[in-house]
Design an enzyme around this catalytic site. Structure first.
Site, mmCIF file in Angstrom:
data_model
loop_
_atom_site.group_PDB
_atom_site.id
_atom_site.type_symbol
_atom_site.label_atom_id
_atom_site.label_comp_id
_atom_site.label_asym_id
_atom_site.label_seq_id
_atom_site.Cartn_x
_atom_site.Cartn_y
_atom_site.Cartn_z
ATOM 1 N N ASP A 105 1.112 -1.105 0.130
ATOM 2 C CA ASP A 105 0.187 0.636 -0.146
ATOM 3 C C ASP A 105 0.843 1.046 -0.048
ATOM 4 O O ASP A 105 1.904 1.461 0.424
ATOM 5 C CB ASP A 105 -0.798 -0.004 1.428
ATOM 6 N N GLY B 223 -5.161 4.588 1.629
ATOM 7 C CA GLY B 223 -5.690 4.389 2.959
ATOM 8 C C GLY B 223 -4.668 4.526 4.929
ATOM 9 O O GLY B 223 -3.942 5.719 4.232
ATOM 10 N N ASP C 151 4.618 1.335 -4.268
ATOM 11 C CA ASP C 151 3.479 2.055 -4.769
ATOM 12 C C ASP C 151 3.147 1.346 -6.117
ATOM 13 O O ASP C 151 4.525 0.500 -6.893
ATOM 14 C CB ASP C 151 4.078 3.594 -5.587
ATOM 15 N N ILE C 152 1.827 0.488 -6.522
ATOM 16 C CA ILE C 152 1.560 -0.551 -7.732
ATOM 17 C C ILE C 152 2.573 0.198 -9.214
ATOM 18 O O ILE C 152 2.392 -0.382 -10.189
ATOM 19 C CB ILE C 152 -0.139 -1.415 -7.498
ATOM 20 N N TYR D 207 -13.120 6.934 -13.974
ATOM 21 C CA TYR D 207 -13.406 5.628 -13.564
ATOM 22 C C TYR D 207 -13.548 3.633 -14.024
ATOM 23 O O TYR D 207 -12.908 3.242 -14.286
ATOM 24 C CB TYR D 207 -14.227 5.877 -11.782
ATOM 25 N N VAL E 36 -20.283 -1.484 -1.527
ATOM 26 C CA VAL E 36 -19.150 -1.555 -0.226
ATOM 27 C C VAL E 36 -19.670 -0.561 0.684
ATOM 28 O O VAL E 36 -19.534 0.003 0.136
ATOM 29 C CB VAL E 36 -18.457 -2.586 -0.890
HETATM 30 N N1 LIG Z 1 -15.735 -0.095 -1.938
HETATM 31 C C1 LIG Z 1 -16.923 0.198 -2.599
HETATM 32 O O1 LIG Z 1 -18.091 0.365 -2.580
HETATM 33 C C2 LIG Z 1 -15.990 -0.476 -4.283
HETATM 34 C C3 LIG Z 1 -16.829 -0.609 -5.281
HETATM 35 C C4 LIG Z 1 -16.807 -1.318 -6.441
HETATM 36 C C5 LIG Z 1 -15.049 -1.574 -6.300
HETATM 37 N N2 LIG Z 1 -13.981 -1.179 -5.394
HETATM 38 C C6 LIG Z 1 -12.715 -1.358 -5.621
HETATM 39 O O2 LIG Z 1 -12.399 -1.940 -4.241
HETATM 40 C C7 LIG Z 1 -11.032 -1.557 -3.622
HETATM 41 C C8 LIG Z 1 -10.655 -0.789 -3.122
HETATM 42 O O3 LIG Z 1 -11.779 -0.280 -2.505
HETATM 43 P P1 LIG Z 1 -12.123 0.716 -1.165
HETATM 44 O O4 LIG Z 1 -12.959 1.300 -1.273
HETATM 45 O O5 LIG Z 1 -11.521 -0.034 0.035
HETATM 46 O O6 LIG Z 1 -10.719 2.249 -1.566
HETATM 47 P P2 LIG Z 1 -9.879 2.707 -0.455
HETATM 48 O O7 LIG Z 1 -9.545 3.843 -1.026
HETATM 49 O O8 LIG Z 1 -10.633 2.629 1.109
HETATM 50 O O9 LIG Z 1 -8.130 1.606 -0.479
HETATM 51 C C9 LIG Z 1 -7.542 1.636 -1.367
HETATM 52 C C10 LIG Z 1 -6.450 0.954 -0.760
HETATM 53 O O10 LIG Z 1 -5.371 1.542 -2.398
HETATM 54 C C11 LIG Z 1 -4.999 2.400 -1.475
HETATM 55 N N3 LIG Z 1 -3.910 2.493 -3.222
HETATM 56 C C12 LIG Z 1 -4.086 3.423 -3.867
HETATM 57 N N4 LIG Z 1 -3.527 3.536 -5.149
HETATM 58 C C13 LIG Z 1 -2.028 3.348 -4.813
HETATM 59 C C14 LIG Z 1 -1.868 2.799 -4.938
HETATM 60 N N5 LIG Z 1 -0.528 3.170 -6.817
HETATM 61 N N6 LIG Z 1 -0.508 1.888 -4.595
HETATM 62 C C15 LIG Z 1 -0.179 1.224 -3.870
HETATM 63 N N7 LIG Z 1 -1.648 1.042 -3.132
HETATM 64 C C16 LIG Z 1 -2.676 2.482 -4.240
HETATM 65 C C17 LIG Z 1 -5.277 3.204 -1.183
HETATM 66 O O11 LIG Z 1 -3.807 3.622 -0.094
HETATM 67 C C18 LIG Z 1 -5.972 2.197 0.110
HETATM 68 O O12 LIG Z 1 -4.966 1.917 0.771
HETATM 69 C C19 LIG Z 1 -10.953 -0.271 -4.682
HETATM 70 O O13 LIG Z 1 -10.302 -0.808 -6.481
HETATM 71 C C20 LIG Z 1 -11.806 0.061 -5.379
HETATM 72 O O14 LIG Z 1 -12.119 0.369 -7.255
HETATM 73 C C21 LIG Z 1 -15.082 -0.820 -3.829
#
Ligand SMILES: NC(=O)c1ccc[n+]([C@@H]2O[C@H](COP(=O)([O-])OP(=O)(O)OC[C@H]3O[C@@H](n4cnc5c(N)ncnc54)[C@H](O)[C@@H]3O)[C@@H](O)[C@H]2O)c1
Length: 323
Positions: free
Chosen positions: A34, A39, A59-60, A147, A177
């Site tokens: 992460d 996060g 970072d990814i 997105y 979610v």
């Molecule tokens: N929450 C929802 O309702 C929902 C719905 C559909 C899809 N998603 C997908 O689920 C996944 C998680 O979502 P979430 O709601 O937990 O979001 P979130 O923002 O809480 O978590 C995303 C995490 O990815 C990390 N991150 C972002 N860019 C990064 C990078 N370049 N390198 C490393 N880490 C990185 C962030 O620091 C964070 O900890 C995402 O892929 C999101 O698109 C979420």
């Protein structure tokens, strides 16, 4: 599943940290990659001293970080991304770099290091302007936001990698979610934690549009279950597929507001008097979203536990105790 080595990318985020928690609990070794862009360190506090947990701050978008993270990993649960439709409209370049560029890097690194299975967070936004309800996996329309485009392109890359390199992939299309640890703060906060925090401060939440917009709000435990099932499924027909992960129930924003308000009022009676305000419809949003979860039920044996109301009871209690 136990005794596997699991990488959760985005493990410091809302969904990711719940996955870290659950996969550790079931006896696996878990690595989290992460960059803490959205996060939080406090989401990882409970695991920091667990010998089966390892944090890689990286970072990814950096291929070396990806290679380091996938070393000796059996299963990747890829959740690192920049979420939020409005964020992607404001800054499509960064969302694209992370959600597509980073996706391809972690996927390619996984394939290079012999990861057995790559499970990734896809999104209901991929249905775009397709009018059918409920949403069925193979009927999608045109994406309505950057997105949504990034999430769809990820699906294309995953399917292509499965064919070209033979890596097993599973995409989980999540529908709105919610639950413990979802961030209530910032310009791109999701509706449930945002409303909850405002109600706790006796502020008036703003509903975009007239409140008739509806979503299939999905409690976090159902998403965690889907990741466990996708990690262990052996049936070949179930692999290299996309699945809707939701509860299969439609809730309007008006209904949602009153559910949250009434639950929060059990902790603070004054909240019951708060009525919502209404504002303009948000660009890029789809009007209605409801999942068919038949495919996940059939091929993954997915069986969501809590519905929106029961999930909200848990979530409201969690926010009350933790905010
Ligand atoms: N929450 C929802 O309702 C929902 C719905 C559909 C899809 N998603 C997908 O689920 C996944 C998680 O979502 P979430 O709601 O937990 O979001 P979130 O923002 O809480 O978590 C995303 C995490 O990815 C990390 N991150 C972002 N860019 C990064 C990078 N370049 N390198 C490393 N880490 C990185 C962030 O620091 C964070 O900890 C995402 O892929 C999101 O698109 C979420």
């Amino acid at each position: 599943m136990k005794d596997s080595r699991v990488l959760v990318t985005g493990g410091a985020g809302f969904i990711g940290s719940n996955l870290v928690d659950s996969f550790l609990l079931s006896g696996n070794k878990v690595v989290c990659l992460d960059n803490f862009s959205t996060g939080k360190r406090e989401n990882l506090k409970a695991f920091a001293t667990n010998p089966k947990f390892k944090l890689i701050e990286g970072d990814i978008r950096n291929y070396d970080d990806c290679l380091k993270a996938v070393e000796n990993i059996d299963i990747v649960l890829h959740h690192a991304a920049l979420g939020s439709v409005p964020r992607s409209i404001k800054d499509p370049m960064t969302s694209t770099d992370v959600n597509i560029g980073g996706f391809v890097k972690i996927l390619f690194a996984s394939k290079e290091s012999g990861v057995k299975r790559f499970i990734y967070a896809a999104s209901s936004s991929t249905y775009g302007d397709h009018p059918d309800l409920p949403k069925i996996e193979d009927k999608i329309g045109s994406p309505l936001s950057p997105y949504a485009i990034t999430k769809y392109v990820d699906e294309l890359f995953a399917a292509n990698f499965a064919k070209t390199y033979g890596i097993d992939v599973i995409g989980l299309r999540y529908f709105n979610v919610f639950g413990r640890r979802q961030d209530p703060d910032g310009a791109y906060a999701a509706v449930i934690p945002k409303f909850m925090k405002m109600l706790m401060k006796h502020e008036v939440p703003l509903i975009n549009g007239d409140g008739s917009v509806s979503r299939d709000f999905t409690y976090i435990d159902n998403v965690v279950q889907a990741n466990h099932l996708a990690s262990v499924v052996q049936n070949k027909d179930a692999l290299n597929q996309i699945y809707n992960i939701a509860h299969g129930e439609k809730t309007s924003l008006n209904q949602l507001f009153f559910f949250i308000r009434n639950l929060a009022a059990e902790f603070d009676h004054d909240i019951l008097a708060i009525e919502p305000a209404y504002g303009p419809v948000r660009a890029g949003d789809i009007p209605h979203s409801l999942a068919s979860i038949e495919k996940a039920k059939k091929l993954l044996s997915y069986s969501p536990t809590l519905n929106v109301e029961d999930g909200l009871k848990e979530a409201v209690k969690w926010y009350w105790e933790n905010l």
